[in-house]
Design a protein around this motif. Sequence first.
Motif, mmCIF file in Angstrom:
data_model
loop_
_atom_site.group_PDB
_atom_site.id
_atom_site.type_symbol
_atom_site.label_atom_id
_atom_site.label_comp_id
_atom_site.label_asym_id
_atom_site.label_seq_id
_atom_site.Cartn_x
_atom_site.Cartn_y
_atom_site.Cartn_z
ATOM 1 N N UNK A 32 0.834 -1.208 0.000
ATOM 2 C CA UNK A 32 0.000 0.000 0.000
ATOM 3 C C UNK A 32 0.868 1.257 0.000
ATOM 4 N N UNK A 33 1.970 1.194 0.722
ATOM 5 C CA UNK A 33 2.913 2.326 0.751
ATOM 6 C C UNK A 33 3.407 2.627 -0.661
ATOM 7 N N UNK A 34 3.794 1.576 -1.389
ATOM 8 C CA UNK A 34 4.289 1.748 -2.762
ATOM 9 C C UNK A 34 3.216 2.347 -3.663
ATOM 10 N N UNK A 90 14.363 7.837 3.154
ATOM 11 C CA UNK A 90 15.479 7.201 3.864
ATOM 12 C C UNK A 90 15.152 7.028 5.348
ATOM 13 N N UNK A 91 14.504 8.032 5.920
ATOM 14 C CA UNK A 91 14.126 7.973 7.337
ATOM 15 C C UNK A 91 13.128 6.841 7.579
ATOM 16 N N UNK A 126 13.127 -6.739 0.567
ATOM 17 C CA UNK A 126 12.004 -5.833 0.836
ATOM 18 C C UNK A 126 12.436 -4.373 0.711
ATOM 19 N N UNK A 127 13.579 -4.037 1.312
ATOM 20 C CA UNK A 127 14.028 -2.645 1.340
ATOM 21 C C UNK A 127 14.547 -2.170 -0.017
ATOM 22 N N UNK A 133 11.914 2.484 -2.918
ATOM 23 C CA UNK A 133 13.369 2.565 -3.120
ATOM 24 C C UNK A 133 13.717 2.804 -4.578
ATOM 25 N N UNK A 134 13.071 2.044 -5.460
ATOM 26 C CA UNK A 134 13.392 2.151 -6.885
ATOM 27 C C UNK A 134 13.002 3.515 -7.453
#
Length: 469
Positions: A32-34, A90-91, A126-127, A133-134
């Motif tokens: 969901x974040x993505x 990043x945080x 995952x990270x 990230x991408x």
Amino acid sequence: GIARIVETHQPIVETYYGPGRLYTLIKHLQVECDRQVEKVVDKFIKERDYHRQFQQVQNSMIRSASAEKIEPRELDPILTEVTLMNARSELYLRFIKRRIISDFEVGDSMASEEVKQEHQKYLDKLLNNCLLSRTMQELIGYYITMEEYFMRETVNKAVAMDSYEKGQLTSSMVDDVFYIVKKCIGRALSSSSIDCLCAMINHSTTELESDFREVLYNKLKQGFPATTFQDFQRGVTSAVNIMHSSLQQGKFDTKGIESTDEAKQSFLVTLNNVEVCSENIMTLKKTLESDCSKLLGQGFGGEQAQAKIDSCLSDMAAVSNKFRDLLQEGLNELNSTAIKPQVKPWINLFLSVSHNIEEEEFSDYEANDPWVQQFIVNLEQQMTFCFCFQAGLSPVIYDTLTGLMTSLIAIELEKVLLKSTFSRLGGLQFDKELRSLIAYLTTVTTWTIRDKFARLSQMATILNLERVS
């Protein structure tokens, strides 16, 4: 919001599902974040016309004389927003990583090494592979190119608008250029991405080493113009011809003299600029060492982060040394152009003064010094009045220049000494002259000069001996 959900529900997950299950929850939340990240970034790219701006920057960098060159100040707010977005990402990722690692540590306390390694792979996947990230890596990739363009174009403007105010040792472009460089590196630092920071440090180092140093080198390459007196000494008649022509027209044109004075001032200011650049680079390096240490202390960056930063900062120190080398080249030019042609004839006058003397001549020399006092007066006038070296150069450069001058005096004086003939009283006279000269030179420099005159002092001692045995 997602970080708050994880923080709130972690105790519930641990209570009802046991340790080691937080990864599964976050994995589902990350989907969901993505999804939300994609919406936000797409909106940002559309609103800021990010891709078109990047394309325009890329075209401008390939074709420097492009008609559609983008104005650097238009990029300023966009670049700041990108670094802010990346810092938040990043945080968040650091928070997620810390929570999952601590949860795995509790759950894997009795597990085998293979299980622990497998869980670490899950976490890394995952990270590193999540859309967040991408997407941010892609944005930062564009950002680095755009920030490099912003820095290069703004530095070029600072150089083009360079100005010098009377009474100042340096011109405006030094402060302007380092303000720009610090701003660009500071913005990259605020992104919390070590790779982004290292890229911008490298670009800044290249900009200072190649482009900006080249500007200063070209200014010094023009050389320090010879004075009218030196031209006369060398038999140059152009100045006389200009004066004769001007007088025939009923006026005296001072334009040539003024332009020569401006060229001298420009050379001295450039020397000061080079010295300040070298100092500023080392100051920037120390500041970055402190800032990077804080960033790494907060858990940002991978295993190789410290090594990457150390490598970039060592390159910065090397560039500072290159500016030092350029300063030395400029000082050697100033010494050989402005000082040596004047000092050498004054020292050669030593040969016209006899040192094969008796008591009467020695007493006369004591009352009316034949050489050294006039030599000191000439040196003083040259260093303070004729070329305004003391007023026009920084204290460090002026000291270095006087150091070069004292070395030159010692070498040239030794040459004429070997061509001279001395009586014992003549040796005593030379000893007095040498002491007076050393005493004067000691007052105009903070460096020790006695070592430069050690051989001459030994010669004076030998000349005062009744016999060498």
